[in-house]
Write an enzyme that holds these catalytic residues in place. Sequence first.
Site, PDB file in Angstrom:
ATOM      1  N   GLU A  49       0.824  -1.098  -0.133  1.00 51.95           N
ATOM      2  CA  GLU A  49       0.047  -0.205   0.015  1.00 51.95           C
ATOM      3  C   GLU A  49       0.762   1.263   0.008  1.00 51.95           C
ATOM      4  OE1 GLU A  49      -3.485  -0.573   2.788  1.00 51.95           O
ATOM      5  OE2 GLU A  49      -3.250   1.627   2.922  1.00 51.95           O
ATOM      6  N   GLU A  60      -5.127  10.815   9.389  1.00 49.35           N
ATOM      7  CA  GLU A  60      -3.961  10.282   9.896  1.00 49.35           C
ATOM      8  C   GLU A  60      -3.587  10.616  11.313  1.00 49.35           C
ATOM      9  OE1 GLU A  60      -3.348   7.847   7.674  1.00 49.35           O
ATOM     10  OE2 GLU A  60      -4.076   8.768   5.816  1.00 49.35           O
TER      11      GLU A  60
END
Lengths: 266, 407
Positions: A49, A60
């Site tokens: 990924e 995040e």
Amino acid sequence: MSRLETRFAKLKGEGRAAFVAYVMGGDPGPEISLEILRGLPGAGADIIELGLPFSDPMAEGPPIQKAAQRALLAGTKLRDVLGLAAVFRKDDNETPIVLMGYLNPILSMGFELFAAEAGAAGIDGLIVVDCPYEEGDSLTDALDANGISLIRLVTPTTDDARLKLVAHRTSGFVYYVSVAGVTGVKEANAADVAPAVERVRKATGLPVAVGFGVKTPQRAAEVARVADAVVVGSALVDIIAESKDPVREVLASAKALGDAVRAARK
Amino acid sequence: MNAQTPAPNDYDALPDANGRFGDYGGRYVAETLMPLVLDLEQQYEATKADPSFQAELDGYLTHYVGRPSPLYFAERLTQHHGGARIFFKREELNHTGAHKINNCMGQILLAMRMGKTRIIAETGAGQHGVATATVCARFGLPCVVYMGAVDVERQKPNVFRMNLLGAEVRPVTSGAATLKDAMNEALRDWVTNVSDTYYLIGTAAGPHPYPAMVRDFQSVIGKETREQMLAAEGKLPDAVIACVGGGSNAIGAFHPFLNDASVRLVGVEATGHGMMTDKHAASLTGGRPGVLHGNKTYLLQDADGQILDAHSISAGLDYPGIGPEHSFLYDVKRAEYVGCTDEEALDAFKLCAELEGIIPALESAHAIARVGELAREVGEDGTVVLILSGRGDKDIFTVAKALGRTI
């Protein structure tokens, strides 16, 4: 069959989950990032990924926020990340690469152009954190035309009715966000993960990857017993922040995680 | 610019069911938050239609906020400029000193009806943070305010006010450490605390329904202005002018006039050090459409779609985006958007203090800087309403520093 389908079929035959290693494209700079990328399959990553750096990564936690900042400071553009993937593809035509990022840089490039260039670079899937299915039709059309899977996130707040809608145009696999929260902060509760994975699998028929909150080999192994894939990201990019030899240390850490996933169901 | 977007016949019909104003708006949030914003939309629609909610809100607006705010004829500023008579809509006289509390009062009543027990907010200048902390104190709810570390430094009085009101101010050091980063951090909090937390957004931006909801709560500004002008002058104003950062005071003022084609609507963006530099906050004139913080709208961004840091002397305008309805009004040309530099805003700040005995917020000073030209364009027989969105007490340190004075 797509690279993702082939990979999941192969691992199913082996009776084990996939280890998905997340790294930020261009972090901490183009050369090291490419070296890490090239080393990941050998270290045990079944799927890579690859993060697309964005200035405002709302979902995040600090590790990936900082990774994005490092990549942007190094001058990484969206096309540079596609370029990394293209170079990687020259030597490895089997390991699937899934991009993960935010909508604006992709929108800025244009969906059709992005999808065409990503397809040419050998990208297999795309995860866009801030593009729920309600807003995703034109992007999905462009990706479909280039054989790229749009991989949807499913979360603890996604109920069964919504799960069907979210899964509607999802392909490759479904990404189950195992904690309500940002990446790399809370730790997933293994006891909650099993029934959740079962619920998602039932609704979609697709492989289910679990991420957001898997940090250690032990936790990765626990998740690998119940899910089709385990994603680890923040724990890997954190190493880049601190290490003097990030290539060696990231790959060593990836190996420990990959080994744990491989041994999980034995 | 999207020249294809047609002007609708009825601006009240927007946004559509998907939260769109033309191409702008929408709900671009992480999946974890989607069920929450859909639920908020449902609850807001139901609550809005409930007469008991409106009665409750009106009661607090009257007795706690101090509404209606006066419409004041700014006689000396009018004489100074020549041209149309200039009226101030005195939002700075609201409790907490700005228009922000109109929206906070509406949203906290909604949050309580939804059974939420914890409030989070982002703030730039601190005005929205203070207004949020105020309503949280009033209703006894815990409050966390995210504020860029740079803004914490330049708006110390407001940080202290929030603390006095019992709110926890969390400085945000990521990115440029200003309003956009505070909003990122508030979104991260919300995604982590999905069951008990209500995110009280301060401007008419974010995922649907926020742009529409904040506009609705701020529309009290325009509705009152309309009634007050009709009562005082027997006709509508010829123009309404307001500053725009995210654009909540402007959209609240503009919205009740959108269907009145005779009323010119002028938004003033902060052009900072000037549009020839990269230090400005003019999202419409200096940006292009993109997606940030849950909505599609005009954004300051580089060629690769990375969001740029905005700059304005006024912390409340220091944001690289703008509410989606403004983007739409800009494209269809129903509203005009002009700019004002830091320096012009400082001059207007002083001018307003000296001529009218009103120290305006630096945000509002951006509108004051452009009102003279507008008044002359409209002409002596006409009227212009300027939204004095906030008072300037919070800015005296910034202004003193800019003027090279120590206080």
